[in-house]
Every structure is written in structure tokens, then in C-alpha cells.
Design a protein around this motif. Structure first.
Motif, short mmCIF file in Angstrom:
data_model
loop_
_atom_site.label_atom_id
_atom_site.label_comp_id
_atom_site.label_asym_id
_atom_site.label_seq_id
_atom_site.Cartn_x
_atom_site.Cartn_y
_atom_site.Cartn_z
N GLN A 17 0.84 -1.19 0.00
CA GLN A 17 0.00 0.00 0.00
C GLN A 17 0.88 1.25 0.00
OE1 GLN A 17 -2.59 0.25 3.34
NE2 GLN A 17 -3.35 2.28 2.81
N VAL A 18 0.66 2.10 -0.96
CA VAL A 18 1.45 3.33 -1.07
C VAL A 18 1.08 4.27 0.08
CG1 VAL A 18 1.88 5.36 -2.47
CG2 VAL A 18 1.63 3.12 -3.56
N GLN A 19 2.11 4.76 0.75
CA GLN A 19 1.90 5.76 1.80
C GLN A 19 2.92 6.87 1.65
OE1 GLN A 19 1.83 3.67 5.67
NE2 GLN A 19 -0.33 4.27 5.75
N LEU A 20 2.44 8.09 1.82
CA LEU A 20 3.29 9.28 1.81
C LEU A 20 2.93 10.08 3.06
CD1 LEU A 20 2.78 10.15 -1.95
CD2 LEU A 20 4.87 9.24 -0.93
N VAL A 21 3.91 10.30 3.91
CA VAL A 21 3.65 10.97 5.18
C VAL A 21 4.56 12.19 5.31
CG1 VAL A 21 3.59 10.75 7.68
CG2 VAL A 21 3.00 8.78 6.24
N GLU A 22 3.92 13.36 5.29
CA GLU A 22 4.67 14.61 5.39
C GLU A 22 4.80 15.05 6.83
OE1 GLU A 22 2.14 14.72 1.59
OE2 GLU A 22 1.83 14.27 3.70
N SER A 23 5.88 15.77 7.12
CA SER A 23 6.10 16.33 8.45
C SER A 23 7.02 17.53 8.34
CB SER A 23 6.70 15.27 9.38
OG SER A 23 7.96 14.85 8.90
N GLY A 24 7.13 18.27 9.43
CA GLY A 24 8.08 19.37 9.49
C GLY A 24 7.50 20.75 9.35
N GLY A 25 6.21 20.85 9.09
CA GLY A 25 5.60 22.16 8.96
C GLY A 25 5.52 22.87 10.30
N GLY A 26 5.10 24.11 10.24
CA GLY A 26 4.95 24.89 11.47
C GLY A 26 4.70 26.35 11.16
N SER A 27 4.79 27.15 12.20
CA SER A 27 4.58 28.60 12.08
C SER A 27 5.90 29.30 12.31
CB SER A 27 3.55 29.06 13.11
OG SER A 27 2.30 28.50 12.85
N VAL A 28 6.27 30.15 11.37
CA VAL A 28 7.51 30.90 11.48
C VAL A 28 7.28 32.32 11.03
CG1 VAL A 28 8.99 28.88 11.09
CG2 VAL A 28 8.27 30.27 9.14
N GLN A 29 8.20 33.17 11.40
CA GLN A 29 8.15 34.55 10.93
C GLN A 29 8.85 34.65 9.58
OE1 GLN A 29 9.77 37.04 14.11
NE2 GLN A 29 7.68 37.42 14.81
N ALA A 30 8.48 35.68 8.85
CA ALA A 30 9.11 35.91 7.55
C ALA A 30 10.63 35.96 7.72
CB ALA A 30 8.61 37.22 6.97
N GLY A 31 11.31 35.31 6.77
CA GLY A 31 12.76 35.22 6.85
C GLY A 31 13.26 33.95 7.51
N GLY A 32 12.35 33.24 8.13
CA GLY A 32 12.72 32.02 8.83
C GLY A 32 12.86 30.83 7.91
N SER A 33 13.13 29.67 8.51
CA SER A 33 13.38 28.45 7.75
C SER A 33 12.58 27.29 8.33
CB SER A 33 14.87 28.09 7.79
OG SER A 33 15.67 29.06 7.16
N LEU A 34 12.28 26.35 7.46
CA LEU A 34 11.66 25.09 7.85
C LEU A 34 12.23 24.00 6.95
CD1 LEU A 34 7.87 26.00 8.19
CD2 LEU A 34 9.39 25.32 10.07
N ARG A 35 12.21 22.77 7.42
CA ARG A 35 12.59 21.64 6.60
C ARG A 35 11.47 20.60 6.63
NH1 ARG A 35 17.04 16.84 7.19
NH2 ARG A 35 17.66 16.70 5.00
N LEU A 36 10.86 20.40 5.49
CA LEU A 36 9.79 19.43 5.37
C LEU A 36 10.36 18.08 4.97
CD1 LEU A 36 7.10 21.51 3.44
CD2 LEU A 36 7.68 21.55 5.88
N SER A 37 9.70 17.03 5.43
CA SER A 37 10.07 15.67 5.04
C SER A 37 8.85 14.94 4.54
CB SER A 37 10.66 14.90 6.24
OG SER A 37 11.84 15.50 6.70
N CYS A 38 9.08 13.99 3.66
CA CYS A 38 8.02 13.13 3.14
C CYS A 38 8.55 11.70 3.16
CB CYS A 38 7.64 13.55 1.73
SG CYS A 38 6.63 12.34 0.83
N ALA A 39 8.02 10.90 4.05
CA ALA A 39 8.43 9.50 4.17
C ALA A 39 7.54 8.64 3.28
CB ALA A 39 8.34 9.05 5.62
#
Length: 125
Positions: free
Chosen positions: A1-23
Motif C-alpha cells: 500500500q502506497v503511503q506518503l507521510v509529510e512532516s516538518g511544517g509549522g509557524s515561522v516569521q518571515a525570513g525564517g526556515s523550515l525543513r519538510l520531510s516526506c516519508a
């Protein structure tokens, strides 16, 4: 069964950084192109970044070039999206999908409708 699970989102201020993942699981990850889409209320989903199967070729929407970086680790069956210098207009629900190619515009040519639940990114000014 195909599964795609995203993570890493959030709330940041402009200029900030995030790293998203997809397992990814349930299929041969390295056999597919992969891409990230952004969905915002009332708008069509936008393909923001796309990556080839194994040679490292990447494609980006003009709106994110130079700020977002897509990568993948085929040994870990994981897709990433490094998001730097974030802007409020980057806000949205981000999700990954598998496909058969990339448009130069950064949009994935999707193979099927499998997608994860997405991860929310909110950038405040």
C-alpha cells in the motif's frame, strides 16, 4: 500500500526556515520522480518543486527559486524540502506526490492520486 507521510511544517516569521520531510513506503521510491505541491484555500494546488529519480536534477517554480531546495535520500525513501527566507506567500498546506517526470516550471507530472495528509506551513509577516 502506497503511503506518503509529510512532516516538518509549522509557524515561522518571515525570513525564517523550515525543513519538510516526506516519508514514502509501499513502493519502489527510487523509481519515481517526486515533487512538492502547495495548496491554499480557494486556489488550485501549485507545484513548487520537483526532483528526478536519481541524477539530482531539480526544477522549481519561479516564486521559490533560490529559497526552497528539494532533495531526496533514496536509501531512506525520504523526500525533503528545505525552505529558507520564507515569505508570507509561502504559507499553505504542503504535500508530496510521486510522478513520471518534471515540468521545467517545477510541477511534478503526477503518476496517480496518492498523496499524504500534508503539513501546514504558516509564515507571518
Amino acid at each position: 500500500q502506497v503511503q506518503l507521510v509529510e512532516s516538518g511544517g509549522g509557524s515561522v516569521q518571515a525570513g525564517g526556515s523550515l525543513r519538510l520531510s516526506c516519508a514514502a513506503s509501499g513502493y519502489s521510491f527510487s523509481n519515481y520522480y517526486m515533487g512538492w505541491f502547495r495548496q491554499t484555500p480557494g486556489n488550485e494546488r501549485e507545484g513548487v518543486a520537483c526532483i528526478a529519480r536519481s541524477d539530482g536534477r531539480t526544477y522549481y517554480a519561479d516564486s521559490v527559486k533560490g529559497r526552497l531546495t528539494i532533495s531526496r535520500d533514496n536509501a531512506k525513501n525520504t523526500l525533503y524540502l528545505q525552505m529558507d527566507s520564507l515569505k508570507p506567500e509561502d504559507s499553505g498546506l504542503y504535500y508530496c506526490a510521486r510522478g513520471t517526470g518534471c515540468y521545467p516550471s517545477g510541477r511534478l507530472i503526477t503518476y496517480d492520486t496518492y498523496r499524504g495528509q500534508g503539513t501546514q506551513v504558516t509564515v507571518s509577516s
